[in-house]
Scaffold this active site. Structure first.
Site, PDB file in Angstrom:
ATOM      1  CB  SER A   1     -17.067  18.665 -56.578  1.00 55.30           C
ATOM      2  OG  SER A   1     -18.060  19.387 -57.264  1.00 55.30           O
TER       3      SER A   1
ATOM      4  CG  ASN B   1     -20.285  26.073 -49.755  1.00 60.72           C
ATOM      5  OD1 ASN B   1     -21.234  25.982 -50.536  1.00 60.72           O
ATOM      6  ND2 ASN B   1     -19.680  25.008 -49.249  1.00 60.72           N
ATOM      7  CB  SER B   2     -25.226  28.717 -48.849  1.00 57.57           C
ATOM      8  OG  SER B   2     -26.492  28.299 -49.345  1.00 57.57           O
TER       9      SER B   2
ATOM     10  CB  CYS C   1     -25.490  19.811 -52.512  1.00 53.89           C
ATOM     11  SG  CYS C   1     -25.537  21.609 -52.355  1.00 53.89           S
TER      12      CYS C   1
ATOM     13  N   GLY D   1     -13.133  22.891 -44.402  1.00 48.82           N
ATOM     14  CA  GLY D   1     -11.860  23.404 -43.905  1.00 48.82           C
ATOM     15  C   GLY D   1     -11.351  22.562 -42.745  1.00 48.82           C
TER      16      GLY D   1
ATOM     17  N   GLY E   1      -9.965  20.371 -50.863  1.00 53.88           N
ATOM     18  CA  GLY E   1     -11.057  21.307 -51.113  1.00 53.88           C
ATOM     19  C   GLY E   1     -10.687  22.733 -50.738  1.00 53.88           C
TER      20      GLY E   1
HETATM   21  C1  SIN Z   1     -23.070  24.276 -53.357  1.00 53.10           C
HETATM   22  O1  SIN Z   1     -23.011  24.466 -54.580  1.00 53.10           O
HETATM   23  O2  SIN Z   1     -23.923  24.830 -52.643  1.00 53.10           O
HETATM   24  C2  SIN Z   1     -22.090  23.363 -52.668  1.00 53.10           C
HETATM   25  C3  SIN Z   1     -22.053  22.042 -53.283  1.00 53.10           C
HETATM   26  C4  SIN Z   1     -22.053  20.915 -52.303  1.00 53.10           C
HETATM   27  O3  SIN Z   1     -21.848  21.105 -51.098  1.00 53.10           O
HETATM   28  O4  SIN Z   1     -22.263  19.778 -52.735  1.00 53.10           O
END
Ligand code: SIN
Length: 302
Positions: free
Chosen positions: A21, A69-70, A130, A217, A265
């Site tokens: 996802s 990521n955020s 998340c 990663g 991913g």
């Molecule tokens: C995000 O949309 O911030 C990442 C989604 C996640 O880590 O579940």
């Protein structure tokens, strides 16, 4: 006989390789690059009831062994997904798992109820992990009682296969896995991103405005593999390994440890065709080793 076929609860997949996802959009963006019907499954970007703009930029920071990521669950919302994306995925005969999240328990079940009668959705993956939003996600996934409750309510709403995606950001992941299974999960994804951060030493600001972010990663593969090992000892449902898979060897490590399937991913960002290459390489490995069914490899760690 298809030697790569695996079962995830009520779901039979043509092979064990899914896209994770948030790393493959809604699948349609990749149609010109690969045959999406070849994938074991596509897991959609997290869907919420209403569209979400997500967190302010910068939302991504690249690191030597992965990325932060955020995103903040930016998505087009479940209704636009149904009208704009799902028909395309159906046309291409892709196997689709809808990843869903909400700020409250009722929101999860409302999204499920909307998707339940849609053709072309094979399963749900609950994003209870998340790390990038204040209320959604992590709060559900890091507490045994809350996770039990959200899974139970979603189980009542869902006839389709129900998968819970666990967070690795806990000490005792086995207890959370047990709660999800007690709540009615058919399978578990192990696991989401690892909490991480990076700082710019010139400005002394965090690289991502919210400071904390999700690390993914190759750097996290040993972490999430260890989590899968712990979950394997705690519960007896199919597991989906996720975290740092960059080639078929990484995927097989998860499967030998006990995963029935895997999710690719961040690796897709480096090589958009990685998931299909992993499928082909897995088949070649089985042929070379004289293994006629991938089931004979799953959980065979000595
Ligand atoms: C995000 O949309 O911030 C990442 C989604 C996640 O880590 O579940």
């Amino acid at each position: 006989m298809n030697k790569l076929e695996v079962k995830i609860g009520s779901l039979t997949l043509k092979n064990p390789v899914m896209t994770a996802s948030g790393t493959f959009g809604y699948g349609d963006e990749y149609i010109s690059l690969l045959d999406i019907s070849k994938l074991g499954a596509i897991v959609t970007k997290t869907l919420t009831m209403e569209p979400r703009a997500g967190n302010p930029a910068p939302r991504i920071w690249e690191l030597p062994y992965g990325m932060l990521n955020s995103i903040g669950l930016a998505n087009i919302g479940v209704h636009r997904f149904i009208s704009e994306k799902l028909p395309i995925l159906r046309d291409y005969e892709a196997t689709v798992i809808a990843n869903i999240a909400s700020a409250d328990v009722a929101g999860y079940t409302e999204v499920i109820k909307i998707l339940e009668n849609e053709k072309g959705i094979s399963a749900y993956e609950l994003n209870v992990s998340c790390p990038n939003v204040e209320k959604e996600g992590m709060a559900f996934g890091a507490d045994v009682e809350t996770l039990l409750e959200v899974t139970r309510r979603c189980r009542e709403a869902a006839d389709k296969c129900l998968i819970v995606k666990l967070t690795p950001n806990v000490y005792d992941i086995g207890s959370l896995a047990q709660a999800a299974v007690e709540g009615g999960a058919d399978a578990l994804t192990v696991a989401n991103t690892v909490l991480g951060m990076a700082v710019d030493i010139e400005s002394r600001k965090p690289r991502i405005p919210s400071a904390l972010a999700g690390y993914s990663g190759p750097g996290i593969k040993p972490v999430n593999l260890a989590k899968l090992y712990q979950v394997r000892k705690a519960v007896d449902v199919p597991l989906i390994g996720c975290g740092g898979i960059m080639n078929y060897r990484d995927a097989l490590e998860y499967m030998i440890t006990g995963a029935a399937a895997v999710q690719i991913g961040s690796g897709t960002y480096k090589n958009p065709r990685l998931a299909v290459e992993v499928i082909d390489d897995m088949e070649r490995y089985l042929n070379e080793k004289g293994i006629d069914d991938i089931d004979n490899l799953i959980g065979t760690m000595k």
